[in-house]
Design an enzyme around this catalytic site. Structure first.
Site, PDB file in Angstrom:
ATOM      1  N   GLU A 162      -5.245  40.717  14.490  1.00  0.00           N
ATOM      2  CA  GLU A 162      -5.939  41.074  13.341  1.00  0.00           C
ATOM      3  C   GLU A 162      -4.993  41.591  12.502  1.00  0.00           C
ATOM      4  OE1 GLU A 162      -8.591  39.634  12.539  1.00  0.00           O
ATOM      5  OE2 GLU A 162      -9.517  38.876  14.495  1.00  0.00           O
ATOM      6  N   CYS A 171      -7.644  46.074   4.637  1.00  0.00           N
ATOM      7  CA  CYS A 171      -6.695  44.849   5.105  1.00  0.00           C
ATOM      8  C   CYS A 171      -7.366  43.435   4.143  1.00  0.00           C
ATOM      9  CB  CYS A 171      -6.904  44.584   6.581  1.00  0.00           C
ATOM     10  SG  CYS A 171      -8.498  44.239   7.260  1.00  0.00           S
TER      11      CYS A 171
END
Length: 468
Positions: free
Chosen positions: A210, A244
């Protein structure tokens, strides 16, 4: 013996004993995780405030509530998720049992980041536990207060023969990665992701990465500037921009930029007051190292809003940049802070081309009153996730997978996707030991007739017969 080796041996022995496989054990561990969140809510809120100056509101919404909802969802659906999944059969296998069995991988490593140190540690942990794995949890050493709670308090709520919390920085993590795991789940930067993937490759260990990237946000000319500004301001400066999936830059026409700037200023003032530094709702940069990096980015382009900073408080004001060049650092690296460049384009075509010339982002946003425009951006680009006319609200749905594509990562999780990520999907076919005469078609000596019959029997189609 190496203490890491000793810990891994203990966890492997627990897994080999079958301890983690029963649904009852998995449910008990998930319930323990839920009690950890409930019993230590204030302790966790305080730790998040100490590490990131995170307000209770943002901590509840993005850390505690999401983690708790993942626990609750897994508990409600665990039995269903664990069931063998029957699959369609062809004529040749009509008398057989064909199914997919969801098996735990074994010993998994979860490496978590510092920006959402609770959410991004516990949400993958929920999936790993629900799938029946033993886990080594590596929280970030940068978010020290949360790391301390996870290391000292969390294990009291879980079976310590099946869970270990590893501490330390890059050196200790590198040492950990020298050992073989059955699955590695990493959240962090692309540069470290490459190191993790290289280490995993030595053992042929599967990974979920991720990562991040520069998330574009296209704003069409027909938008109401204040509505867009409200939404963009909230999800750009949430957690001081250290998210993010936050928008890394806005693409819009010069005319829309001029309408957006006063609207953004209005939203920033409304959300954080005339002096954002004194606002209890605005977070701080995690460390001096990251503060210095962000301070350097303030020199790119021209500051249109904000730009103030205070190293003693690790504070950087909500900032909007204009007139930035594509070659400047602020457009070359993920910002990961409260800085938003506005980049002008002449048309939607140019915006789409601008997006597609770069690495595929973790998230992509498009604002327009025209559904055709939103659909066109969606159809002609690629990203881990997409949201039209809002920010990262797609992250609140456990029914949607979360993950990147290309340079923004590989793999997916949240909800059942987490369970599936940490499960090996084993293809199973159970045949009768009798009725051997049926198999004569496939045995030598071969013949054209037998070949024709066998090929028909093997065709992937649903059979209307009801033998089973």
């Amino acid at each position: 013996m190496d203490p890491v080796e000793d810990t891994l041996r203990r966890l492997r022995e627990a897994f080999s004993s079958g301890r983690t496989r029963p649904a009852e054990f998995r449910a008990a561990q998930l319930q323990g995780l839920g009690r950890f969140l409930q019993d230590n809510r204030q302790l966790l809120l305080d730790a998040l405030a100490q590490d990131l100056h995170k307000s209770n509101f943002e901590a509840e919404v993005s850390e505690i509530a999401i983690s708790q909802s993942e626990v609750d969802l897994a508990l409600r659906n665990l039995q269903t998720w664990m069931k063998d999944e029957k699959v369609s059969k062809n004529l040749a296998t009509q008398l057989d049992s064909a199914f997919i069995r969801k098996e735990p991988f074994g010993l998994v490593l979860i490496i978590a980041p510092w920006n959402y140190p609770l959410n991004l540690t516990l949400v993958p942990l929920v999936g790993a536990i629900a799938a029946g794995n033993c886990v080594v949890l590596k929280p970030s050493e940068i978010s020290k207060s949360v790391e301390k709670v996870l290391a000292e308090v969390l294990p009291c709520y879980l079976d310590q023969s099946c869970l270990a919390v590893a501490l330390g920085g890059p050196t200790e993590t590198a040492r950990l990665l020298e050992h073989r795991f059955d699955y590695i789940f990493f959240t962090g930067s692309p540069s470290v992701g490459k190191i993790v993937m290289a280490a995993a490759a030595k053992h042929l260990t599967p990974v979920t990465l991720e990562l991040g990237g520069k998330n574009p946000c296209y704003v069409d000319d027909d938008c109401d500037p204040q509505t867009v500004a409200n939404r963009v301001t909230w999800f750009r400066y949430f957690n001081a921009g250290q998210t993010c999936v936050a928008p890394d830059y806005v693409l819009c026409s010069p005319e829309t930029r001029e309408r957006l700037l006063p609207a953004l200023q209005n939203a920033i003032t409304r959300f954080y007051g005339d002096d954002p530094q004194s606002s209890p709702n605005l977070g701080r940069i995690i460390s001096q190292k990251h503060f210095k990096r962000l301070q350097g980015l303030l020199g790119c382009g021209r500051v249109a809003i904000g730009g103030q900073s205070d190293e003693s408080e690790l504070y950087i004001a909500p900032t909007v940049l204009v007139d930035v060049q594509e070659t400047e650092p602020v457009m070359q690296e993920e910002i990961f802070g409260p800085i938003l460049p506005l980049v002008t384009v002449r048309s939607l075509d140019e915006a789409i081309d601008f997006i597609n010339r770069r690495e595929k982002p973790l998230a992509l946003y498009a604002f327009s009153n025209s559904s055709q425009v939103v659909q066109r951006v969606l159809a002609q680009t690629s990203s881990g996730g997409f949201c039209g006319n809002d920010g990262f609200m797609h992250m609140t749905l456990a029914s949607l997978p979360f993950g990147g594509v290309g340079a923004s990562g590989m793999g997916r999780y949240h909800g059942k996707f987490s369970f599936d990520t940490f499960s090996h999907h084993r293809a199973c076919l159970l045949r009768s030991p009798g009725m051997e005469k049926i198999n004569d078609l496939r045995y030598p000596p071969y013949s054209p007739h037998n070949l024709r019959v066998l090929l028909v029997a093997m065709e992937e189609r649903r059979c209307s017969c009801t033998l089973l």
